[in-house]
Design a protein around this motif. Sequence first.
Motif, PDB file in Angstrom:
ATOM      1  N   ARG A  12       0.830  -1.204   0.000  1.00  0.00           N
ATOM      2  CA  ARG A  12       0.000   0.000   0.000  1.00  0.00           C
ATOM      3  C   ARG A  12       0.866   1.256   0.000  1.00  0.00           C
ATOM      4  O   ARG A  12       0.593   2.224  -0.714  1.00  0.00           O
ATOM      5  CB  ARG A  12      -0.917  -0.006   1.220  1.00  0.00           C
ATOM      6  CG  ARG A  12      -1.944   1.136   1.235  1.00  0.00           C
ATOM      7  CD  ARG A  12      -2.800   1.116   2.494  1.00  0.00           C
ATOM      8  NE  ARG A  12      -3.534  -0.142   2.604  1.00  0.00           N
ATOM      9  CZ  ARG A  12      -3.413  -1.003   3.610  1.00  0.00           C
ATOM     10  NH1 ARG A  12      -2.540  -0.758   4.594  1.00  0.00           N
ATOM     11  NH2 ARG A  12      -4.130  -2.095   3.647  1.00  0.00           N
ATOM     12  N   ALA A  13       1.944   1.218   0.776  1.00  0.00           N
ATOM     13  CA  ALA A  13       2.833   2.386   0.846  1.00  0.00           C
ATOM     14  C   ALA A  13       3.528   2.619  -0.494  1.00  0.00           C
ATOM     15  O   ALA A  13       3.635   3.759  -0.964  1.00  0.00           O
ATOM     16  CB  ALA A  13       3.864   2.191   1.949  1.00  0.00           C
ATOM     17  N   LEU A  17       3.294   5.982  -3.166  1.00  0.00           N
ATOM     18  CA  LEU A  17       4.366   6.810  -3.720  1.00  0.00           C
ATOM     19  C   LEU A  17       4.087   7.216  -5.159  1.00  0.00           C
ATOM     20  O   LEU A  17       4.709   8.148  -5.666  1.00  0.00           O
ATOM     21  CB  LEU A  17       5.705   6.060  -3.651  1.00  0.00           C
ATOM     22  CG  LEU A  17       6.277   5.833  -2.246  1.00  0.00           C
ATOM     23  CD1 LEU A  17       7.545   4.989  -2.339  1.00  0.00           C
ATOM     24  CD2 LEU A  17       6.569   7.159  -1.554  1.00  0.00           C
ATOM     25  N   GLU A  18       3.167   6.536  -5.808  1.00  0.00           N
ATOM     26  CA  GLU A  18       2.813   6.846  -7.194  1.00  0.00           C
ATOM     27  C   GLU A  18       1.538   7.671  -7.303  1.00  0.00           C
ATOM     28  O   GLU A  18       1.083   7.976  -8.410  1.00  0.00           O
ATOM     29  CB  GLU A  18       2.642   5.541  -7.977  1.00  0.00           C
ATOM     30  CG  GLU A  18       3.900   4.678  -7.999  1.00  0.00           C
ATOM     31  CD  GLU A  18       3.678   3.359  -8.705  1.00  0.00           C
ATOM     32  OE1 GLU A  18       2.534   3.113  -9.153  1.00  0.00           O
ATOM     33  OE2 GLU A  18       4.630   2.573  -8.821  1.00  0.00           O
ATOM     34  N   SER A  19       0.976   8.072  -6.160  1.00  0.00           N
ATOM     35  CA  SER A  19      -0.270   8.838  -6.165  1.00  0.00           C
ATOM     36  C   SER A  19      -0.094  10.211  -6.805  1.00  0.00           C
ATOM     37  O   SER A  19       1.000  10.791  -6.786  1.00  0.00           O
ATOM     38  CB  SER A  19      -0.765   9.014  -4.724  1.00  0.00           C
ATOM     39  OG  SER A  19      -1.865   9.905  -4.666  1.00  0.00           O
ATOM     40  N   LEU A  26       3.652  11.851   0.527  1.00  0.00           N
ATOM     41  CA  LEU A  26       4.387  12.190   1.747  1.00  0.00           C
ATOM     42  C   LEU A  26       4.114  11.164   2.845  1.00  0.00           C
ATOM     43  O   LEU A  26       5.035  10.676   3.505  1.00  0.00           O
ATOM     44  CB  LEU A  26       3.988  13.589   2.220  1.00  0.00           C
ATOM     45  CG  LEU A  26       4.761  14.161   3.415  1.00  0.00           C
ATOM     46  CD1 LEU A  26       6.215  14.429   3.019  1.00  0.00           C
ATOM     47  CD2 LEU A  26       4.101  15.449   3.898  1.00  0.00           C
ATOM     48  N   ARG A  27       2.846  10.815   3.022  1.00  0.00           N
ATOM     49  CA  ARG A  27       2.485   9.820   4.036  1.00  0.00           C
ATOM     50  C   ARG A  27       3.062   8.452   3.692  1.00  0.00           C
ATOM     51  O   ARG A  27       3.487   7.705   4.577  1.00  0.00           O
ATOM     52  CB  ARG A  27       0.961   9.738   4.185  1.00  0.00           C
ATOM     53  CG  ARG A  27       0.330  10.962   4.828  1.00  0.00           C
ATOM     54  CD  ARG A  27      -1.095  10.669   5.283  1.00  0.00           C
ATOM     55  NE  ARG A  27      -1.972  10.330   4.170  1.00  0.00           N
ATOM     56  CZ  ARG A  27      -2.649  11.218   3.443  1.00  0.00           C
ATOM     57  NH1 ARG A  27      -2.537  12.522   3.720  1.00  0.00           N
ATOM     58  NH2 ARG A  27      -3.437  10.831   2.464  1.00  0.00           N
ATOM     59  N   GLY A  46      14.365   5.297  -6.945  1.00  0.00           N
ATOM     60  CA  GLY A  46      13.780   5.635  -8.239  1.00  0.00           C
ATOM     61  C   GLY A  46      12.820   6.803  -8.153  1.00  0.00           C
ATOM     62  O   GLY A  46      12.781   7.657  -9.048  1.00  0.00           O
ATOM     63  N   ARG A  47      12.068   6.862  -7.063  1.00  0.00           N
ATOM     64  CA  ARG A  47      11.110   7.959  -6.889  1.00  0.00           C
ATOM     65  C   ARG A  47      11.825   9.291  -6.671  1.00  0.00           C
ATOM     66  O   ARG A  47      11.363  10.347  -7.124  1.00  0.00           O
ATOM     67  CB  ARG A  47      10.175   7.669  -5.709  1.00  0.00           C
ATOM     68  CG  ARG A  47       9.044   8.679  -5.528  1.00  0.00           C
ATOM     69  CD  ARG A  47       8.068   8.612  -6.670  1.00  0.00           C
ATOM     70  NE  ARG A  47       7.370   9.877  -6.846  1.00  0.00           N
ATOM     71  CZ  ARG A  47       6.479  10.098  -7.811  1.00  0.00           C
ATOM     72  NH1 ARG A  47       6.172   9.136  -8.663  1.00  0.00           N
ATOM     73  NH2 ARG A  47       5.893  11.279  -7.933  1.00  0.00           N
TER      74      ARG A  47
END
Length: 222
Positions: A12-13, A17-19, A26-27, A46-47
Motif C-alpha cells: 500500500r505504501a 508513492l505513485e499517487s 508524503l504519508r 527511483g522515486r
Amino acid sequence: MTMTNEGTKMTRALRGLESDSSSVRLRAALAVGTAPDPRCVDTLVGRCAIEPDFQVREMLTWALTRHASALTLPRLLGELRSELAQARSQALHTLSKIGDGRAWPAITRELMTDADDEVARSAWRAAVVLVPEGEESGLARVLATQLGRGGRETRLSLSRALIALGEAMTPALRAAMSDPRPHVRQHAIATEKLARDPDAGFDFAVEEAKRIVALGTNGQEE
C-alpha cells in the motif's frame, strides 16, 4: 498473519508513492521510513529521481537513511551516473545525510563542477561531509574553481562549503582573491568576510566585497 499484514502495508505504501496527491506520497514515504524494508530501497531511490515536491523528496531521503547503508549505497552511487539532473542531485543529497565515508571516491570533480547548479550544490555539501581527514585542502582547491558561479543561492552554498573546511580553505581562497575575473574576486572576498564575521550575513559580505574590488584591492589583510 503478521507477515501478511506487513506485506500488505508495504504494498500500500509503495503504491502511495505513485499517487497524484503529494500529501499521499508524503504519508507513503513516512510509512516506508517508519517500517524499513529492504524491498523498498529501489522504489525509494527511483522515486527520488522524479518526485516534483520538495517535502516529499526530503521524506524519501529520510526513509532511505532509515535503511542499512549496505543496501542504499550501491543504488545511490549508481544514480550519480544518471542522465537526469534531479537523480544525481537527490542521490548526492541523500549520501550527505547518510554520511558513509565509502561514498567519498564517487564525489568526483565532474559532479562538483556539474553544469546543473543543483547537482553541483549537492555535490559540494556531500563532499564537505564525506571528505577524509587530510584531503580537505585538495577539496578546497576544487571548490575554489567554482567561485563566482551562479546566483545568490549557489554562491552562498559554495561559501558555506568552503567555510566548513576551516583553515584548509585559506590558500585556495587567498589565491582566488587575486583572480583576474572581478566576479571571482568578489565571491572569494565575500567568503572570507563571511568566515570572519558570520553574524554580518552573506549579503553584507558581498556588498563589502564589491566595494573592495571597485577600489582595485583584493581585501587581503597583511
